[in-house]
Design a protein around this motif. Sequence first.
Motif, PDB file in Angstrom:
ATOM      1  N   ASN A  19      31.858 -12.659  16.666  1.00 17.25           N
ATOM      2  CA  ASN A  19      32.979 -12.045  17.383  1.00 17.25           C
ATOM      3  C   ASN A  19      32.727 -10.576  17.670  1.00 17.25           C
ATOM      4  O   ASN A  19      33.033 -10.083  18.766  1.00 17.25           O
ATOM      5  CB  ASN A  19      34.278 -12.219  16.604  1.00 17.25           C
ATOM      6  CG  ASN A  19      34.753 -13.650  16.588  1.00 17.25           C
ATOM      7  OD1 ASN A  19      34.442 -14.433  17.477  1.00 17.25           O
ATOM      8  ND2 ASN A  19      35.501 -14.011  15.554  1.00 17.25           N
ATOM      9  N   LEU A  20      32.170  -9.857  16.710  1.00 22.31           N
ATOM     10  CA  LEU A  20      31.861  -8.439  16.908  1.00 22.31           C
ATOM     11  C   LEU A  20      30.823  -8.254  18.001  1.00 22.31           C
ATOM     12  O   LEU A  20      30.962  -7.390  18.869  1.00 22.31           O
ATOM     13  CB  LEU A  20      31.383  -7.797  15.600  1.00 22.31           C
ATOM     14  CG  LEU A  20      30.998  -6.328  15.685  1.00 22.31           C
ATOM     15  CD1 LEU A  20      32.176  -5.470  16.156  1.00 22.31           C
ATOM     16  CD2 LEU A  20      30.486  -5.848  14.330  1.00 22.31           C
ATOM     17  N   LEU A  21      29.770  -9.080  18.001  1.00 25.24           N
ATOM     18  CA  LEU A  21      28.759  -8.994  19.056  1.00 25.24           C
ATOM     19  C   LEU A  21      29.382  -9.300  20.410  1.00 25.24           C
ATOM     20  O   LEU A  21      29.107  -8.610  21.395  1.00 25.24           O
ATOM     21  CB  LEU A  21      27.599  -9.946  18.778  1.00 25.24           C
ATOM     22  CG  LEU A  21      26.510  -9.962  19.856  1.00 25.24           C
ATOM     23  CD1 LEU A  21      25.817  -8.607  19.961  1.00 25.24           C
ATOM     24  CD2 LEU A  21      25.502 -11.061  19.579  1.00 25.24           C
ATOM     25  N   ASN A  22      30.232 -10.307  20.483  1.00 19.74           N
ATOM     26  CA  ASN A  22      30.898 -10.663  21.726  1.00 19.74           C
ATOM     27  C   ASN A  22      31.736  -9.501  22.259  1.00 19.74           C
ATOM     28  O   ASN A  22      31.668  -9.167  23.449  1.00 19.74           O
ATOM     29  CB  ASN A  22      31.767 -11.904  21.519  1.00 19.74           C
ATOM     30  CG  ASN A  22      32.461 -12.318  22.786  1.00 19.74           C
ATOM     31  OD1 ASN A  22      31.832 -12.483  23.822  1.00 19.74           O
ATOM     32  ND2 ASN A  22      33.776 -12.466  22.721  1.00 19.74           N
ATOM     33  N   SER A  26      30.674  -7.465  25.606  1.00 18.30           N
ATOM     34  CA  SER A  26      31.662  -7.507  26.689  1.00 18.30           C
ATOM     35  C   SER A  26      31.969  -6.102  27.186  1.00 18.30           C
ATOM     36  O   SER A  26      32.049  -5.858  28.390  1.00 18.30           O
ATOM     37  CB  SER A  26      32.950  -8.181  26.218  1.00 18.30           C
ATOM     38  OG  SER A  26      32.717  -9.540  25.953  1.00 18.30           O
ATOM     39  N   LYS A  27      32.130  -5.176  26.263  1.00 12.97           N
ATOM     40  CA  LYS A  27      32.406  -3.785  26.646  1.00 12.97           C
ATOM     41  C   LYS A  27      31.213  -3.178  27.387  1.00 12.97           C
ATOM     42  O   LYS A  27      31.373  -2.582  28.446  1.00 12.97           O
ATOM     43  CB  LYS A  27      32.749  -2.959  25.411  1.00 12.97           C
ATOM     44  CG  LYS A  27      33.238  -1.556  25.747  1.00 12.97           C
ATOM     45  CD  LYS A  27      33.781  -0.855  24.546  1.00 12.97           C
ATOM     46  CE  LYS A  27      35.217  -0.959  24.291  1.00 12.97           C
ATOM     47  NZ  LYS A  27      36.239  -0.675  25.171  1.00 12.97           N
ATOM     48  N   ILE A  28      30.001  -3.356  26.846  1.00  8.78           N
ATOM     49  CA  ILE A  28      28.789  -2.782  27.448  1.00  8.78           C
ATOM     50  C   ILE A  28      28.532  -3.366  28.830  1.00  8.78           C
ATOM     51  O   ILE A  28      28.287  -2.637  29.795  1.00  8.78           O
ATOM     52  CB  ILE A  28      27.570  -3.016  26.532  1.00  8.78           C
ATOM     53  CG1 ILE A  28      27.700  -2.189  25.254  1.00  8.78           C
ATOM     54  CG2 ILE A  28      26.260  -2.689  27.251  1.00  8.78           C
ATOM     55  CD1 ILE A  28      26.685  -2.557  24.175  1.00  8.78           C
ATOM     56  N   ILE A  34      26.507  -1.824  32.155  1.00  9.18           N
ATOM     57  CA  ILE A  34      25.191  -1.312  31.792  1.00  9.18           C
ATOM     58  C   ILE A  34      24.213  -2.485  31.729  1.00  9.18           C
ATOM     59  O   ILE A  34      24.415  -3.415  30.943  1.00  9.18           O
ATOM     60  CB  ILE A  34      25.245  -0.600  30.427  1.00  9.18           C
ATOM     61  CG1 ILE A  34      26.168   0.619  30.503  1.00  9.18           C
ATOM     62  CG2 ILE A  34      23.842  -0.191  29.973  1.00  9.18           C
ATOM     63  CD1 ILE A  34      26.438   1.284  29.166  1.00  9.18           C
ATOM     64  N   PRO A  35      23.168  -2.485  32.549  1.00  5.51           N
ATOM     65  CA  PRO A  35      22.150  -3.548  32.466  1.00  5.51           C
ATOM     66  C   PRO A  35      21.563  -3.574  31.056  1.00  5.51           C
ATOM     67  O   PRO A  35      21.173  -2.548  30.515  1.00  5.51           O
ATOM     68  CB  PRO A  35      21.104  -3.129  33.489  1.00  5.51           C
ATOM     69  CG  PRO A  35      21.841  -2.233  34.431  1.00  5.51           C
ATOM     70  CD  PRO A  35      22.860  -1.515  33.591  1.00  5.51           C
ATOM     71  N   MET A  59      23.247 -11.892  36.099  1.00  5.70           N
ATOM     72  CA  MET A  59      24.163 -10.864  35.624  1.00  5.70           C
ATOM     73  C   MET A  59      23.394  -9.665  35.083  1.00  5.70           C
ATOM     74  O   MET A  59      22.180  -9.625  35.151  1.00  5.70           O
ATOM     75  CB  MET A  59      25.073 -11.455  34.549  1.00  5.70           C
ATOM     76  CG  MET A  59      25.882 -12.637  35.076  1.00  5.70           C
ATOM     77  SD  MET A  59      27.204 -13.130  34.002  1.00  5.70           S
ATOM     78  CE  MET A  59      28.259 -11.711  34.044  1.00  5.70           C
ATOM     79  N   VAL A  60      24.104  -8.729  34.519  1.00  5.60           N
ATOM     80  CA  VAL A  60      23.472  -7.527  33.992  1.00  5.60           C
ATOM     81  C   VAL A  60      23.091  -7.691  32.518  1.00  5.60           C
ATOM     82  O   VAL A  60      22.825  -6.716  31.832  1.00  5.60           O
ATOM     83  CB  VAL A  60      24.357  -6.268  34.177  1.00  5.60           C
ATOM     84  CG1 VAL A  60      24.576  -5.999  35.636  1.00  5.60           C
ATOM     85  CG2 VAL A  60      25.665  -6.411  33.437  1.00  5.60           C
TER      86      VAL A  60
END
Length: 79
Positions: A19-22, A26-28, A34-35, A59-60
């Motif tokens: 969940n933290l990685l998601n 998602s923010k990045i 940001i690619p 996608m990026v």
Amino acid sequence: MVISGDLYDRVVPPAEAINLLNETLSKIVLEFRIPTIIISGNHDSAERLEFLNGILSGMVLQIEGVLKGEVKEGSFIKY
């Protein structure tokens, strides 16, 4: 941005880590656009990280879990 493994501290991470990685990706990727390329580390399950590669190819965000000799330039570079 290059994220050079380890995304997790074990091959099968806890739900909280996923969940933290998601949230972070998602923010990045979605908010800041940001690619990003992610390369798996020795604690990551390379095959599990690659499950979205086909969908992400335009996608990026690109995830390379298994070394294939070279990382192909995706359309995310030109984004």
